[in-house]
Motif scaffolding. Structure first.
Motif, short mmCIF file in Angstrom:
data_model
loop_
_atom_site.label_atom_id
_atom_site.label_comp_id
_atom_site.label_asym_id
_atom_site.label_seq_id
_atom_site.Cartn_x
_atom_site.Cartn_y
_atom_site.Cartn_z
N LEU A 208 40.66 47.46 27.28
CA LEU A 208 39.89 47.13 28.48
C LEU A 208 38.55 46.49 28.13
O LEU A 208 38.08 45.60 28.83
CB LEU A 208 39.65 48.40 29.30
CG LEU A 208 40.84 48.93 30.10
CD1 LEU A 208 40.52 50.30 30.67
CD2 LEU A 208 41.19 47.96 31.23
N CYS A 209 37.97 46.93 27.02
CA CYS A 209 36.64 46.45 26.64
C CYS A 209 36.70 45.08 25.97
O CYS A 209 35.89 44.20 26.26
CB CYS A 209 35.97 47.46 25.71
SG CYS A 209 34.26 47.07 25.32
N SER A 210 37.67 44.90 25.07
CA SER A 210 37.73 43.67 24.28
C SER A 210 38.75 42.65 24.78
O SER A 210 38.80 41.53 24.27
CB SER A 210 38.05 44.00 22.81
OG SER A 210 36.88 44.29 22.11
N LYS A 211 39.56 43.06 25.74
CA LYS A 211 40.63 42.19 26.25
C LYS A 211 41.63 41.83 25.15
O LYS A 211 42.29 40.80 25.20
CB LYS A 211 40.05 40.90 26.87
CG LYS A 211 38.93 41.13 27.86
CD LYS A 211 39.34 42.04 29.00
CE LYS A 211 38.19 42.27 29.98
NZ LYS A 211 38.52 43.27 31.02
N LYS A 212 41.68 42.68 24.15
CA LYS A 212 42.64 42.53 23.05
C LYS A 212 43.15 43.91 22.68
O LYS A 212 42.52 44.91 22.99
CB LYS A 212 41.98 41.89 21.82
CG LYS A 212 41.54 40.46 22.02
CD LYS A 212 40.88 39.93 20.76
CE LYS A 212 40.44 38.48 20.97
NZ LYS A 212 39.42 38.36 22.03
N THR A 213 44.29 43.94 22.01
CA THR A 213 44.81 45.22 21.56
C THR A 213 44.43 45.44 20.10
O THR A 213 44.08 44.49 19.39
CB THR A 213 46.34 45.27 21.69
OG1 THR A 213 46.92 44.31 20.78
CG2 THR A 213 46.78 44.95 23.11
N SER A 219 47.22 42.42 13.22
CA SER A 219 48.16 41.34 12.92
C SER A 219 47.45 40.05 12.51
O SER A 219 47.99 39.26 11.73
CB SER A 219 49.07 41.07 14.12
OG SER A 219 48.29 40.70 15.25
N SER A 220 46.25 39.85 13.01
CA SER A 220 45.50 38.65 12.64
C SER A 220 44.76 38.82 11.33
O SER A 220 44.17 37.87 10.82
CB SER A 220 44.49 38.31 13.74
OG SER A 220 43.49 39.31 13.80
N GLN A 224 39.53 35.02 12.86
CA GLN A 224 39.28 34.34 14.14
C GLN A 224 39.57 35.24 15.34
O GLN A 224 40.16 34.81 16.33
CB GLN A 224 40.13 33.06 14.22
CG GLN A 224 39.79 32.04 13.14
CD GLN A 224 40.66 30.80 13.23
OE1 GLN A 224 41.68 30.80 13.89
NE2 GLN A 224 40.23 29.75 12.55
N VAL A 225 39.18 36.49 15.23
CA VAL A 225 39.35 37.42 16.35
C VAL A 225 37.97 37.89 16.79
O VAL A 225 37.19 38.41 15.98
CB VAL A 225 40.20 38.64 15.93
CG1 VAL A 225 40.23 39.66 17.06
CG2 VAL A 225 41.61 38.19 15.60
N SER A 226 37.67 37.68 18.05
CA SER A 226 36.39 38.15 18.58
C SER A 226 36.56 39.56 19.12
O SER A 226 37.52 39.85 19.83
CB SER A 226 35.90 37.22 19.68
OG SER A 226 36.83 37.18 20.74
#
Length: 435
Positions: A208-213, A219-220, A224-226
């Protein structure tokens, strides 16, 4: 209320039909308890409609009392829930119809309604099978109202802070069940369950906070992951649950990726744990880099692992003085693992001069603070410690060692009746002890 068959849509409908009324009911309990009771009653009405929809049933009556009985007749609700439904109905009737009650009485009824409504919502959550669509939840008889409110706030909210609070709560409960005060396998299983729910809550909070899991980050390989700054602490909590084997969700390499992502973003609390991950992976150069980094936070964990670093000789040259200094710093902060290590160091006399007195002292402290490994390590020569903890040692070692002065087995020679008595009375035996 529209009819839906899809589980996700039903879960959304469950939230939508209850969330607003529940929030307002809580806000108004002390200010306008009559309105609060009205809101709780509307939640009850919506729950009846949800049960009817879940069972593809249409009510024959618009009367709430009759609707509850109809649900019981089709086995949508059972005995205990039926009584709860009627209990809330009776409580909220006063808020809707009785205008003569004092505010104090209405507040009291609103507070009771709050608890009973939450019990009904918990039951509905399980009955509707919403676990697949709404974060995991377990009915437990600990935590009280705080636990129920945290869970329900998460159920109704898209705010990551709610899930973070719930994760902290579950982790705290896991520690309670895991404590040495509970010597029961059922408590161990419950602790594991609590930690699993904590992990799920942290994952939801992070998403919910980062909009990513968290899986996206792993996996990345952190390329390049914010990651939102507010989510650093969440990711850290989740990584530590895995590193400390509270949950078995991740491999050590995956935990290393998460902690490395935090370290690169200036989250200094991760340095010591990242260093230890590299140590476990036998990447000793990086282990030394992060464990000795000047920005690593001065925690008990850091000093305990620095002691291991300097005493093992794997990541750097063996340094007995630094090892002892690090272990002592951790021991002074209550780390019984470090107390145990100091006991071994002074007993062996390999890194520092042998000192039996200090060895006894540290081993004794380690045992007193719950480190049974220290008890198993005790040598027979440490009789003082064995006397203090003989019962514990006998139980752990399975040995029945008798400690303390032994009675002599030497027989006293038999005296003749006319010989001097052995008690130094200068009287004949027949006139003294031989009477």
């Amino acid at each position: 209320m529209s009819f839906v068959n899809n589980d996700e849509q039903f879960a959304a409908l469950f939230k939508e039909s209850i969330a607003s009324d529940y929030k307002n009911a809580l806000l108004l309990v002390n200010v306008s308890p009559d309105v609060s009771l009205f809101k709780f009653r509307r939640i009850l009405e919506n729950l009846c409609l949800l049960y009817a929809q879940r069972h593809s049933y249409e009510f024959n009556s618009k009367n709430l009392w009759e609707q509850i009985n109809e649900l019981a007749e089709i086995n949508a609700i059972h005995g205990a829930d039926r009584e709860l439904f009627h209990g809330v109905r009776e409580l909220t009737n006063d808020g809707v119809h009785n205008k003569e009650l004092s505010k104090e009485i209405l507040v009291s009824k609103a507070l009771v309604s709050r608890t009973q409504v939450l019990n009904l919502l918990e039951s509905a959550y399980l009955s509707f099978g919403l676990g697949k669509c709404i974060p995991k939840y377990e009915l437990i008889n600990v935590g009280g109202q705080e636990h129920k409110d945290l869970w329900f706030n998460c159920l109704m909210s898209c705010d990551y802070k709610e899930y973070l609070s719930l994760g902290d709560f579950y982790e705290k409960m896991g520690e309670v069940f895991e404590s040495e005060d509970f010597d029961d396998k059922s408590f161990t299983a419950r602790a594991q369950s609590m930690y699993a729910f904590a992990a799920e809550s942290y994952k939801s909070a992070f998403q919910l906070c980062s909009k990513k899991t968290i899986t996206d980050v792993i996996s990345s390989d952190d390329k390049q992951v914010s990651i939102a700054q507010q989510s650093h602490q969440i990711l850290f909590k989740y990584a530590l649950l895995c590193l400390n084997h509270k949950v078995d969700n991740l491999q050590i390499t995956e935990i290393t990726i998460l902690l490395s992502a935090l370290a690169k973003r200036g989250f200094y609390a991760a340095y010591a744990y990242l260093g230890w991950c590299h140590y476990l992976s036998e990447d000793y150069k990086k282990a030394h880099k992060y464990l000795t980094h000047k920005k690593a936070e001065d925690t008990v964990f850091l000093f305990q692992k620095l002691g291991v670093l300097y005493s093992s000789g794997k990541a750097c040259l063996v340094n007995g003085d630094k090892a002892v200094e690090s272990f002592q710093t951790a021991a002074m902060r209550g780390c019984n693992k470090s107390m145990f290590e100091l006991g071994k160091i002074y007993y062996k006399g390999e890194l520092v001069p042998k000192d039996d007195k200090l060895a006894q002292q540290y081993l004794c402290q380690a045992i007193a603070t719950g480190n049974f490994d220290a008890a198993l390590y005790l040598d027979e020569k440490y009789l003082k410690i064995r006397e203090l903890f003989s019962g514990l040692l006998d139980e752990i070692k399975g040995a029945k060692v008798k400690i303390g002065p032994q009675r002599s087995c030497t027989k006293t020679p038999k005296l003749g009746r006319n010989e001097l008595c052995s008690c130094d009375s200068n009287a004949k035996y027949k006139n003294c002890c031989g009477k």
